[in-house]
Scaffold this active site. Sequence first.
Site, short mmCIF file in Angstrom:
data_model
loop_
_atom_site.label_atom_id
_atom_site.label_comp_id
_atom_site.label_asym_id
_atom_site.label_seq_id
_atom_site.Cartn_x
_atom_site.Cartn_y
_atom_site.Cartn_z
N GLU A 124 93.24 -6.23 34.27
CA GLU A 124 94.07 -6.84 33.34
C GLU A 124 94.56 -8.34 33.83
O GLU A 124 94.47 -8.90 33.03
CB GLU A 124 95.29 -5.94 33.20
CG GLU A 124 95.19 -4.46 32.40
CD GLU A 124 94.53 -4.88 30.97
OE1 GLU A 124 95.11 -5.67 30.17
OE2 GLU A 124 93.50 -4.49 30.71
N HIS A 179 99.20 -1.00 28.33
CA HIS A 179 97.83 -1.56 28.21
C HIS A 179 97.77 -2.98 29.04
O HIS A 179 96.84 -3.15 30.13
CB HIS A 179 96.84 -1.50 27.19
CG HIS A 179 95.47 -1.83 27.09
ND1 HIS A 179 94.63 -1.76 26.07
CD2 HIS A 179 94.87 -2.03 28.04
CE1 HIS A 179 93.39 -2.01 26.33
NE2 HIS A 179 93.45 -2.45 27.62
N HIS A 221 92.88 -11.25 31.74
CA HIS A 221 93.83 -11.89 30.76
C HIS A 221 94.73 -12.51 31.54
O HIS A 221 95.09 -13.70 30.97
CB HIS A 221 94.39 -10.64 30.00
CG HIS A 221 93.29 -9.75 29.42
ND1 HIS A 221 92.79 -10.08 28.17
CD2 HIS A 221 93.32 -8.33 29.56
CE1 HIS A 221 91.95 -9.07 27.70
NE2 HIS A 221 92.17 -7.99 28.66
#
Length: 403
Positions: free
Chosen positions: A145, A87, A149
Amino acid sequence: MLAATLALGALAGSAFATPSLTTPVDAMNLFSKRISSGCSTSGAASCHNTTKQTDLCCFESPGGLLLQTQFWDTNPSTGPSNSWTIHGLWPDNCDGTFTENCDSSRDYTDIADLLTNQGASDTLSFMKEFWVDINGQNEQFWEHEWSTHGTCYSTLKTSCLPSGSPKGAEAVAFFQTVVKLFKTLPTYDFLANAGITPDSSKTYTLTTLTNALKSASGVTPALNCDGSSLNAIEWYFNLKGSVIDGQFVAIDAPSKGSCGSSGIKYVPKSGGTSTTTSGGSSPTGGSGLPNKGTIHASTTGGLLTGGTWSVQTLATYTFSGTSSSFTMSTSKGSCGVSSGKLTCGSGVSATTFSAVTSGSNLLLAVSGSTAFSSDATPSGTAQETVFTGNSHSKTYTLSIVSS
């Protein structure tokens, strides 16, 4: 809280290793990258400093509680049937709060090209199999992602990079780090070695699952469930040095996740293939791929012998291989993708395709993506060129139907 040192290492001869996370490893000797942070790993781990840290290029802050998150997607399924999938790697603050989308000026697109152009094609190849989106939108998933992040790591700011680093080098380092860390966390193998494998009817207690994982890794992760079914895991770390080449210190999860204490199901993935992660064998498994079939568009019509989209009678395609890796051809010749365009014919260089199970459908995929598009929807005898990705006005997926 149990702390254990893990350094990122090259895992020669195996796609995964099964080391205890408590085994110290020399990160600098094993970690091959195009850039180096120049940071020491002998100082305090993130979230464990006793004095204020001023060099945030070499000390991750404020996001010093790192989560390596993995999926167990079952329907539709993603990745091999005998592996969890990536993930991401998230930088939570030490108190469990977090920030996201920290630098929109570095919201890079076309991650695949970025990795390829900076010598990380091996990382990209791994991502195409193990870091995949449930809807086949891998590129968008990777971009999300990174922008959500990756841009929040203090040690990955552009000002922390070596002089002369190419644009996006910090994002390349991020993806390389996530992949290498994931390879040290074979959740499927950790559970299987304790006799816990996917089963449609068995249920487990949370204690049974976490004990098996702690026995293998040395730490207790957080397990998350969709209803009663296990579907995600979070492995927690603090960091010594930089995300680029630092030392990840494994720790117990600060909370247990969303799974209940009992009645937890670990159900098999629907379709998909298994993969061999050691030795010289190629990936094998029940592919569900027919030898011959037609290819249908999700909106209307399907593909003709030349690889074009039409509402006329569909062509018969021949498939050679397994769902994880196959070539296809028609009466006109081999099928391939060149400059983002699908064609079939004499002299066409064959492309290796894959198929992704989505519900009851087997979707055609190129480089892990099931997205296709054209400039218009065909009608009558008109034929439209099929492009990979969704950059053209009419988007759709392509399903393989056995004939």
